[in-house]
Structure formats: C-alpha cells, structure tokens
Motif scaffolding. Structure first.
Motif, PDB file in Angstrom:
ATOM      1  N   SER A  64       3.168  -3.977 -11.333  1.00  0.00           N
ATOM      2  CA  SER A  64       2.582  -2.893 -12.116  1.00  0.00           C
ATOM      3  C   SER A  64       1.806  -1.975 -11.186  1.00  0.00           C
ATOM      4  CB  SER A  64       1.671  -3.445 -13.205  1.00  0.00           C
ATOM      5  OG  SER A  64       0.607  -4.170 -12.626  1.00  0.00           O
ATOM      6  N   ASP A  65       1.643  -0.753 -11.596  1.00  0.00           N
ATOM      7  CA  ASP A  65       0.966   0.254 -10.776  1.00  0.00           C
ATOM      8  C   ASP A  65      -0.521  -0.092 -10.657  1.00  0.00           C
ATOM      9  OD1 ASP A  65      -0.182   2.472  -9.614  1.00  0.00           O
ATOM     10  OD2 ASP A  65       0.976   3.902 -10.813  1.00  0.00           O
ATOM     11  N   PHE A 118      -8.756  -1.559  -2.210  1.00  0.00           N
ATOM     12  CA  PHE A 118      -7.891  -0.487  -1.717  1.00  0.00           C
ATOM     13  C   PHE A 118      -8.365   0.838  -2.282  1.00  0.00           C
ATOM     14  CE2 PHE A 118      -6.118  -2.058  -5.618  1.00  0.00           C
ATOM     15  CZ  PHE A 118      -5.666  -0.934  -6.298  1.00  0.00           C
ATOM     16  N   ARG A 119      -7.828   1.926  -1.716  1.00  0.00           N
ATOM     17  CA  ARG A 119      -8.144   3.273  -2.181  1.00  0.00           C
ATOM     18  C   ARG A 119      -6.907   3.860  -2.831  1.00  0.00           C
ATOM     19  NH1 ARG A 119      -9.932   6.473   2.869  1.00  0.00           N
ATOM     20  NH2 ARG A 119      -8.220   5.336   3.736  1.00  0.00           N
ATOM     21  N   ALA A 120      -7.122   4.576  -3.900  1.00  0.00           N
ATOM     22  CA  ALA A 120      -6.022   5.254  -4.585  1.00  0.00           C
ATOM     23  C   ALA A 120      -6.463   6.671  -4.911  1.00  0.00           C
ATOM     24  CB  ALA A 120      -5.663   4.507  -5.865  1.00  0.00           C
ATOM     25  N   GLU A 121      -5.536   7.612  -4.794  1.00  0.00           N
ATOM     26  CA  GLU A 121      -5.841   8.991  -5.169  1.00  0.00           C
ATOM     27  C   GLU A 121      -5.302   9.239  -6.562  1.00  0.00           C
ATOM     28  OE1 GLU A 121      -4.313  11.571  -2.148  1.00  0.00           O
ATOM     29  OE2 GLU A 121      -5.979  11.150  -0.814  1.00  0.00           O
ATOM     30  N   ASP A 122      -6.114   9.876  -7.386  1.00  0.00           N
ATOM     31  CA  ASP A 122      -5.647  10.183  -8.733  1.00  0.00           C
ATOM     32  C   ASP A 122      -4.920  11.529  -8.742  1.00  0.00           C
ATOM     33  OD1 ASP A 122      -7.571  12.196  -8.742  1.00  0.00           O
ATOM     34  OD2 ASP A 122      -8.974  11.081 -10.008  1.00  0.00           O
ATOM     35  N   ALA A 123      -4.543  11.995  -9.922  1.00  0.00           N
ATOM     36  CA  ALA A 123      -3.790  13.241 -10.046  1.00  0.00           C
ATOM     37  C   ALA A 123      -4.570  14.440  -9.524  1.00  0.00           C
ATOM     38  CB  ALA A 123      -3.401  13.459 -11.511  1.00  0.00           C
ATOM     39  N   PHE A 124      -5.889  14.348  -9.482  1.00  0.00           N
ATOM     40  CA  PHE A 124      -6.724  15.447  -8.998  1.00  0.00           C
ATOM     41  C   PHE A 124      -7.103  15.270  -7.528  1.00  0.00           C
ATOM     42  CE2 PHE A 124      -7.555  14.890 -13.545  1.00  0.00           C
ATOM     43  CZ  PHE A 124      -7.071  16.112 -14.010  1.00  0.00           C
ATOM     44  N   LEU A 125      -6.435  14.344  -6.849  1.00  0.00           N
ATOM     45  CA  LEU A 125      -6.654  14.021  -5.435  1.00  0.00           C
ATOM     46  C   LEU A 125      -8.056  13.488  -5.150  1.00  0.00           C
ATOM     47  CD1 LEU A 125      -4.713  16.913  -3.710  1.00  0.00           C
ATOM     48  CD2 LEU A 125      -3.924  14.609  -4.214  1.00  0.00           C
ATOM     49  N   ALA A 126      -8.682  12.945  -6.158  1.00  0.00           N
ATOM     50  CA  ALA A 126      -9.976  12.292  -5.955  1.00  0.00           C
ATOM     51  C   ALA A 126      -9.701  10.845  -5.534  1.00  0.00           C
ATOM     52  CB  ALA A 126     -10.787  12.318  -7.244  1.00  0.00           C
ATOM     53  N   THR A 127     -10.453  10.384  -4.578  1.00  0.00           N
ATOM     54  CA  THR A 127     -10.266   9.017  -4.099  1.00  0.00           C
ATOM     55  C   THR A 127     -11.058   8.050  -4.970  1.00  0.00           C
ATOM     56  OG1 THR A 127      -9.909   9.739  -1.844  1.00  0.00           O
ATOM     57  CG2 THR A 127     -10.559   7.462  -2.138  1.00  0.00           C
ATOM     58  N   CYS A 159      -1.085   3.922  -2.050  1.00  0.00           N
ATOM     59  CA  CYS A 159      -2.486   3.532  -1.927  1.00  0.00           C
ATOM     60  C   CYS A 159      -2.810   3.390  -0.444  1.00  0.00           C
ATOM     61  CB  CYS A 159      -2.738   2.205  -2.633  1.00  0.00           C
ATOM     62  SG  CYS A 159      -2.492   2.273  -4.420  1.00  0.00           S
ATOM     63  N   LEU A 160      -4.076   3.369  -0.154  1.00  0.00           N
ATOM     64  CA  LEU A 160      -4.516   3.216   1.228  1.00  0.00           C
ATOM     65  C   LEU A 160      -5.415   2.005   1.344  1.00  0.00           C
ATOM     66  CD1 LEU A 160      -5.529   6.927   1.798  1.00  0.00           C
ATOM     67  CD2 LEU A 160      -3.493   5.807   2.693  1.00  0.00           C
ATOM     68  N   TYR A 200       0.825  -1.209   0.000  1.00  0.00           N
ATOM     69  CA  TYR A 200       0.000   0.000   0.000  1.00  0.00           C
ATOM     70  C   TYR A 200       0.860   1.261   0.000  1.00  0.00           C
ATOM     71  CZ  TYR A 200      -4.022  -2.941   1.006  1.00  0.00           C
ATOM     72  OH  TYR A 200      -5.002  -3.892   0.933  1.00  0.00           O
ATOM     73  N   ARG A 201       1.852   1.298   0.846  1.00  0.00           N
ATOM     74  CA  ARG A 201       2.698   2.483   0.950  1.00  0.00           C
ATOM     75  C   ARG A 201       3.520   2.683  -0.329  1.00  0.00           C
ATOM     76  NH1 ARG A 201       4.280   3.820   6.174  1.00  0.00           N
ATOM     77  NH2 ARG A 201       4.358   1.592   6.534  1.00  0.00           N
ATOM     78  N   ARG A 202       4.063   1.606  -0.858  1.00  0.00           N
ATOM     79  CA  ARG A 202       4.928   1.724  -2.038  1.00  0.00           C
ATOM     80  C   ARG A 202       4.186   2.283  -3.244  1.00  0.00           C
ATOM     81  NH1 ARG A 202       6.415  -2.345  -5.535  1.00  0.00           N
ATOM     82  NH2 ARG A 202       5.746  -3.885  -4.034  1.00  0.00           N
TER      83      ARG A 202
END
Length: 124
Positions: free
Chosen positions: A115-116, A77-86, A53-54, A48-50
């Motif tokens: 992979s990401d 899991f949760r991921a934030e995109d480039a616009f900080l949207a979860t 992601c949360l 998650y940290r690498r």
C-alpha cells in the motif's frame, strides 16, 4: 634484543575469519535482528524509490527502542505531498517473542510494500 622466530599461518583460514565474524549474529537480540533484516529487505525492494519517498536526512537507519516486551523498530521516511510539502512519516514494527523475528519482518515488509505509505503511515 633478538628477533622473534618466523611466524607462519594458513592464509585461507585467516581470510575466512572476517567473513565468519561478519556472518555471526548470535549476539543480537531479536529487536536488533529485526532492524538488520528490515534494512536488508527494504533495500532489496527499492522501496523508497518505488513509492517516491526519501530516506530521512540522517540516513537509512532503523532506530531500535525498548528491549524485551516493549521492543520495537521504527522506520522513518520523508514523503512529498501534492503541494510538494515534505512530510515525515514512520512505521513501527513491534518485535515480540511469540514468533520468529524473520516471520515478523516478512509480514511487516509485505504490509508496507502493498500500500502507498504516503497515505498509510502516520506522520512523525
């Protein structure tokens, strides 16, 4: 009422029993084993940290669904995109009886680890 006689026991055997109980996974179905191993493998990778992601707000659980041929473990899991949207995302590991569960988990973890996941995992 008389007191019962003194009771003596071997402390080392007594202390070993909880460890034996915790290590016994013989009761698990393959899908339960997969969930346990998946949680352990991802924690060891600091996944998650690498990938920035949360874990989901409800914790690091890996829901198990189905039994037998439809058995699967879902990793959310949760991921934030480039616009900080979860965005909530997930990977699903189908668990089959065709090969050892350890091999299935190892291959699954290897696939998501290389992979990401913010771009490869489907949205929830």
């Amino acid at each position: 009422m008389p007191l019962p006689p003194d009771c003596h026991f071997d402390a080392d055997r007594y202390d070993a029993e909880p460890a034996r109980f915790a290590a016994d996974h013989s009761w698990e179905e393959p899908v339960d084993t997969a969930a346990r191993l998946l949680a352990r493998e991802l924690a060891a990778l600091d996944w998650y940290r690498r990938w920035n992601c949360l874990p989901p707000p409800w914790g690091l659980g890996f829901p198990v669904a189905g039994r037998g041929e439809k058995a699967r473990v879902t990793m959310r899991f949760r991921a934030e995109d480039a616009f900080l949207a979860t965005a909530y995302r997930r990977f699903t590991l189908p668990v089959t009886g065709n090969e050892p569960v350890e091999d299935q988990v190892r291959r699954f973890v290897g696939r998501i680890d290389t992979s990401d996941p913010r771009s490869t995992a489907p949205s929830d």
